[in-house]
Design a protein around this motif. Sequence first.
Motif, PDB file in Angstrom:
ATOM      1  N   ILE A 236       0.845  -1.191   0.000  1.00  0.00           N
ATOM      2  CA  ILE A 236       0.000   0.000   0.000  1.00  0.00           C
ATOM      3  C   ILE A 236       0.886   1.248   0.000  1.00  0.00           C
ATOM      4  CG2 ILE A 236      -1.939   1.153   1.148  1.00  0.00           C
ATOM      5  CD1 ILE A 236      -0.872  -2.076   2.652  1.00  0.00           C
ATOM      6  N   TRP A 237       0.444   2.254  -0.712  1.00  0.00           N
ATOM      7  CA  TRP A 237       1.090   3.560  -0.652  1.00  0.00           C
ATOM      8  C   TRP A 237       0.183   4.511   0.132  1.00  0.00           C
ATOM      9  CZ3 TRP A 237       5.921   4.949  -1.755  1.00  0.00           C
ATOM     10  CH2 TRP A 237       6.671   4.142  -2.612  1.00  0.00           C
ATOM     11  N   TYR A 238       0.831   5.247   1.055  1.00  0.00           N
ATOM     12  CA  TYR A 238       0.139   6.248   1.839  1.00  0.00           C
ATOM     13  C   TYR A 238       0.797   7.606   1.626  1.00  0.00           C
ATOM     14  CZ  TYR A 238      -2.695   3.066   4.690  1.00  0.00           C
ATOM     15  OH  TYR A 238      -3.631   2.161   5.119  1.00  0.00           O
ATOM     16  N   LYS A 239      -0.027   8.636   1.718  1.00  0.00           N
ATOM     17  CA  LYS A 239       0.433  10.025   1.657  1.00  0.00           C
ATOM     18  C   LYS A 239       0.187  10.647   3.022  1.00  0.00           C
ATOM     19  CE  LYS A 239      -0.893  14.443  -0.521  1.00  0.00           C
ATOM     20  NZ  LYS A 239      -1.883  15.091  -1.436  1.00  0.00           N
ATOM     21  N   GLN A 240       1.193  11.334   3.551  1.00  0.00           N
ATOM     22  CA  GLN A 240       1.026  11.983   4.842  1.00  0.00           C
ATOM     23  C   GLN A 240       1.428  13.445   4.756  1.00  0.00           C
ATOM     24  OE1 GLN A 240       3.245  10.388   8.227  1.00  0.00           O
ATOM     25  NE2 GLN A 240       1.625  11.017   9.621  1.00  0.00           N
ATOM     26  N   GLU A 241       0.460  14.311   4.951  1.00  0.00           N
ATOM     27  CA  GLU A 241       0.712  15.742   5.006  1.00  0.00           C
ATOM     28  C   GLU A 241       1.050  16.140   6.434  1.00  0.00           C
ATOM     29  OE1 GLU A 241      -2.029  17.847   1.812  1.00  0.00           O
ATOM     30  OE2 GLU A 241      -3.159  16.335   2.926  1.00  0.00           O
ATOM     31  N   SER A 242       1.716  17.254   6.559  1.00  0.00           N
ATOM     32  CA  SER A 242       2.179  17.703   7.859  1.00  0.00           C
ATOM     33  C   SER A 242       1.024  17.841   8.854  1.00  0.00           C
ATOM     34  CB  SER A 242       2.896  19.043   7.705  1.00  0.00           C
ATOM     35  OG  SER A 242       3.385  19.490   8.940  1.00  0.00           O
ATOM     36  N   GLY A 243       1.174  17.205  10.013  1.00  0.00           N
ATOM     37  CA  GLY A 243       0.168  17.306  11.060  1.00  0.00           C
ATOM     38  C   GLY A 243      -1.051  16.416  10.872  1.00  0.00           C
ATOM     39  N   LYS A 244      -0.999  15.562   9.866  1.00  0.00           N
ATOM     40  CA  LYS A 244      -2.144  14.678   9.602  1.00  0.00           C
ATOM     41  C   LYS A 244      -1.716  13.221   9.638  1.00  0.00           C
ATOM     42  CE  LYS A 244      -4.571  18.019   6.673  1.00  0.00           C
ATOM     43  NZ  LYS A 244      -5.220  18.243   5.341  1.00  0.00           N
ATOM     44  N   GLY A 245      -2.695  12.343   9.715  1.00  0.00           N
ATOM     45  CA  GLY A 245      -2.407  10.925   9.645  1.00  0.00           C
ATOM     46  C   GLY A 245      -2.221  10.490   8.205  1.00  0.00           C
TER      47      GLY A 245
ATOM     48  N   ASN B  96      -0.149 -10.683  -6.765  1.00  0.00           N
ATOM     49  CA  ASN B  96      -0.444 -11.369  -8.024  1.00  0.00           C
ATOM     50  C   ASN B  96      -0.618 -10.381  -9.183  1.00  0.00           C
ATOM     51  OD1 ASN B  96      -2.837 -10.242  -7.260  1.00  0.00           O
ATOM     52  ND2 ASN B  96      -4.067 -12.099  -7.518  1.00  0.00           N
ATOM     53  N   MET B  97      -0.286  -9.118  -8.943  1.00  0.00           N
ATOM     54  CA  MET B  97      -0.389  -8.075  -9.960  1.00  0.00           C
ATOM     55  C   MET B  97       0.978  -7.422 -10.139  1.00  0.00           C
ATOM     56  SD  MET B  97      -3.893  -6.364  -8.528  1.00  0.00           S
ATOM     57  CE  MET B  97      -4.101  -5.224  -9.887  1.00  0.00           C
ATOM     58  N   ASP B  98       1.217  -6.855 -11.340  1.00  0.00           N
ATOM     59  CA  ASP B  98       2.437  -6.112 -11.606  1.00  0.00           C
ATOM     60  C   ASP B  98       2.202  -4.606 -11.632  1.00  0.00           C
ATOM     61  OD1 ASP B  98       3.206  -8.632 -14.002  1.00  0.00           O
ATOM     62  OD2 ASP B  98       3.933  -8.461 -11.948  1.00  0.00           O
ATOM     63  N   LYS B  99       0.983  -4.238 -11.916  1.00  0.00           N
ATOM     64  CA  LYS B  99       0.685  -2.823 -12.122  1.00  0.00           C
ATOM     65  C   LYS B  99      -0.756  -2.555 -11.748  1.00  0.00           C
ATOM     66  CE  LYS B  99       0.624   0.570 -15.930  1.00  0.00           C
ATOM     67  NZ  LYS B  99       0.939   0.746 -17.381  1.00  0.00           N
ATOM     68  N   ARG B 100      -0.945  -1.370 -11.175  1.00  0.00           N
ATOM     69  CA  ARG B 100      -2.309  -0.951 -10.883  1.00  0.00           C
ATOM     70  C   ARG B 100      -2.380   0.556 -11.031  1.00  0.00           C
ATOM     71  NH1 ARG B 100      -6.175  -1.639  -5.641  1.00  0.00           N
ATOM     72  NH2 ARG B 100      -8.122  -1.671  -6.828  1.00  0.00           N
ATOM     73  N   GLN B 101      -3.456   1.025 -11.627  1.00  0.00           N
ATOM     74  CA  GLN B 101      -3.583   2.458 -11.888  1.00  0.00           C
ATOM     75  C   GLN B 101      -4.755   3.038 -11.152  1.00  0.00           C
ATOM     76  OE1 GLN B 101      -3.378   2.197 -16.358  1.00  0.00           O
ATOM     77  NE2 GLN B 101      -1.896   3.833 -16.090  1.00  0.00           N
ATOM     78  N   GLY B 102      -4.544   4.284 -10.691  1.00  0.00           N
ATOM     79  CA  GLY B 102      -5.625   5.046 -10.088  1.00  0.00           C
ATOM     80  C   GLY B 102      -5.718   6.385 -10.792  1.00  0.00           C
ATOM     81  N   GLN B 103      -6.285   7.330 -10.106  1.00  0.00           N
ATOM     82  CA  GLN B 103      -6.382   8.656 -10.700  1.00  0.00           C
ATOM     83  C   GLN B 103      -5.043   9.361 -10.549  1.00  0.00           C
ATOM     84  OE1 GLN B 103      -9.332  11.160  -8.867  1.00  0.00           O
ATOM     85  NE2 GLN B 103      -9.328  12.618 -10.540  1.00  0.00           N
TER      86      GLN B 103
ATOM     87  N   VAL C 153      -2.231   8.261 -10.447  1.00  0.00           N
ATOM     88  CA  VAL C 153      -1.199   7.452  -9.793  1.00  0.00           C
ATOM     89  C   VAL C 153      -1.169   6.055 -10.376  1.00  0.00           C
ATOM     90  CG1 VAL C 153      -1.212   8.751  -7.626  1.00  0.00           C
ATOM     91  CG2 VAL C 153      -2.740   6.793  -7.908  1.00  0.00           C
ATOM     92  N   THR C 154       0.044   5.509 -10.405  1.00  0.00           N
ATOM     93  CA  THR C 154       0.252   4.142 -10.860  1.00  0.00           C
ATOM     94  C   THR C 154       1.235   3.486  -9.905  1.00  0.00           C
ATOM     95  OG1 THR C 154      -0.064   4.759 -13.179  1.00  0.00           O
ATOM     96  CG2 THR C 154       1.047   2.666 -12.743  1.00  0.00           C
ATOM     97  N   VAL C 155       0.945   2.277  -9.493  1.00  0.00           N
ATOM     98  CA  VAL C 155       1.876   1.522  -8.668  1.00  0.00           C
ATOM     99  C   VAL C 155       2.384   0.344  -9.494  1.00  0.00           C
ATOM    100  CG1 VAL C 155      -0.009   0.274  -7.553  1.00  0.00           C
ATOM    101  CG2 VAL C 155       2.247   0.285  -6.502  1.00  0.00           C
ATOM    102  N   LEU C 156       3.701   0.162  -9.463  1.00  0.00           N
ATOM    103  CA  LEU C 156       4.345  -0.949 -10.155  1.00  0.00           C
ATOM    104  C   LEU C 156       5.004  -1.847  -9.131  1.00  0.00           C
ATOM    105  CD1 LEU C 156       6.065   0.952 -13.108  1.00  0.00           C
ATOM    106  CD2 LEU C 156       3.866  -0.234 -13.118  1.00  0.00           C
TER     107      LEU C 156
ATOM    108  N   LYS D 268      12.058  -7.387  -5.760  1.00  0.00           N
ATOM    109  CA  LYS D 268      11.385  -6.913  -4.548  1.00  0.00           C
ATOM    110  C   LYS D 268      11.366  -5.379  -4.515  1.00  0.00           C
ATOM    111  CE  LYS D 268      12.856 -10.912  -1.853  1.00  0.00           C
ATOM    112  NZ  LYS D 268      14.303 -11.065  -1.965  1.00  0.00           N
ATOM    113  N   HIS D 269      10.781  -4.816  -5.540  1.00  0.00           N
ATOM    114  CA  HIS D 269      10.769  -3.369  -5.697  1.00  0.00           C
ATOM    115  C   HIS D 269       9.362  -2.894  -6.021  1.00  0.00           C
ATOM    116  CE1 HIS D 269      11.442   0.475  -7.838  1.00  0.00           C
ATOM    117  NE2 HIS D 269      12.402   0.624  -6.949  1.00  0.00           N
ATOM    118  N   LEU D 270       9.026  -1.762  -5.435  1.00  0.00           N
ATOM    119  CA  LEU D 270       7.706  -1.146  -5.582  1.00  0.00           C
ATOM    120  C   LEU D 270       7.931   0.317  -5.940  1.00  0.00           C
ATOM    121  CD1 LEU D 270       4.686  -1.963  -4.786  1.00  0.00           C
ATOM    122  CD2 LEU D 270       5.190  -0.896  -2.598  1.00  0.00           C
ATOM    123  N   SER D 271       7.107   0.835  -6.841  1.00  0.00           N
ATOM    124  CA  SER D 271       7.223   2.258  -7.148  1.00  0.00           C
ATOM    125  C   SER D 271       5.844   2.887  -7.262  1.00  0.00           C
ATOM    126  CB  SER D 271       8.012   2.485  -8.437  1.00  0.00           C
ATOM    127  OG  SER D 271       7.283   2.022  -9.555  1.00  0.00           O
TER     128      SER D 271
END
Lengths: 115, 114
Positions: free
Chosen positions: B34-43, B53-60, B62-65, B71-74
């Motif tokens: 999972i990728w998380y974004k954390q802004e200052s002062g927030k969770g 079982n996946m190599d790639k997934r796309q969102g709005q 954003v793309t995760v590979l 053993k690499h994630l981007s």
Amino acid sequence: GAGVSQTPSNKVTEKGKYVELRCDPISGHTALYWYRQSLGQGPEFLIYFQGTGAADDSGLPNDRFFAVRPEGSVSTLKIQRTERGDSAVYLCASTESGFITDTQYFGPGTRLTVL
Amino acid sequence: GESVGLHLPTLSVQEGDNSIINCAYSNSASDYFIWYKQESGKGPQFIIDIRSNMDKRQGQRVTVLLNKTVKHLSLQIAATQPGDSAVYFCAENRIYNQGGKLIFGQGTELSVKP
């Protein structure tokens, strides 16, 4: 709807004192997690509740740390005899059911400072 | 020991450019990332996830590979905006874990220059 809330937002205490940190999860979420985040680091797992019971407390650093969730909703993290090294942001998260693929929704955290 | 870590602690990009944030993990038994974004002062805020079982997934924007061989994630962010400025964490969940205990990496701070 309301997200995860945590109180207080900031807590300053003296070394040796007792503190309680509160977490209100999203309504209906059965799983609740506590994490601790030191400055510049990622959150570190402390404890996980499924309902009222602690399903995994392997992250609690020592017996000064204890957490409860008596009615399966609100949870309190309790720290006895606080030490300066306990200073951190304590984060709470909840999920709908506790499955590993459930999204964890985090609260804003409680910043604990031990003087 | 087992860990989830990041290659770079800081990343500065120009507004409108694409951003790539990298993460390495050490346990081949890891099942879910999972990728998380954390802004200052927030969770941390959930961005996107991917199963092993996946190599790639796309969102709005954003793309995760996921490259299980090394053993690499981007996380790729398209057309980076000032509002994307935050610390980004990758997190790992392991199939043999009870419940959703997450193991977080150290984080990469993304700074977007206007």
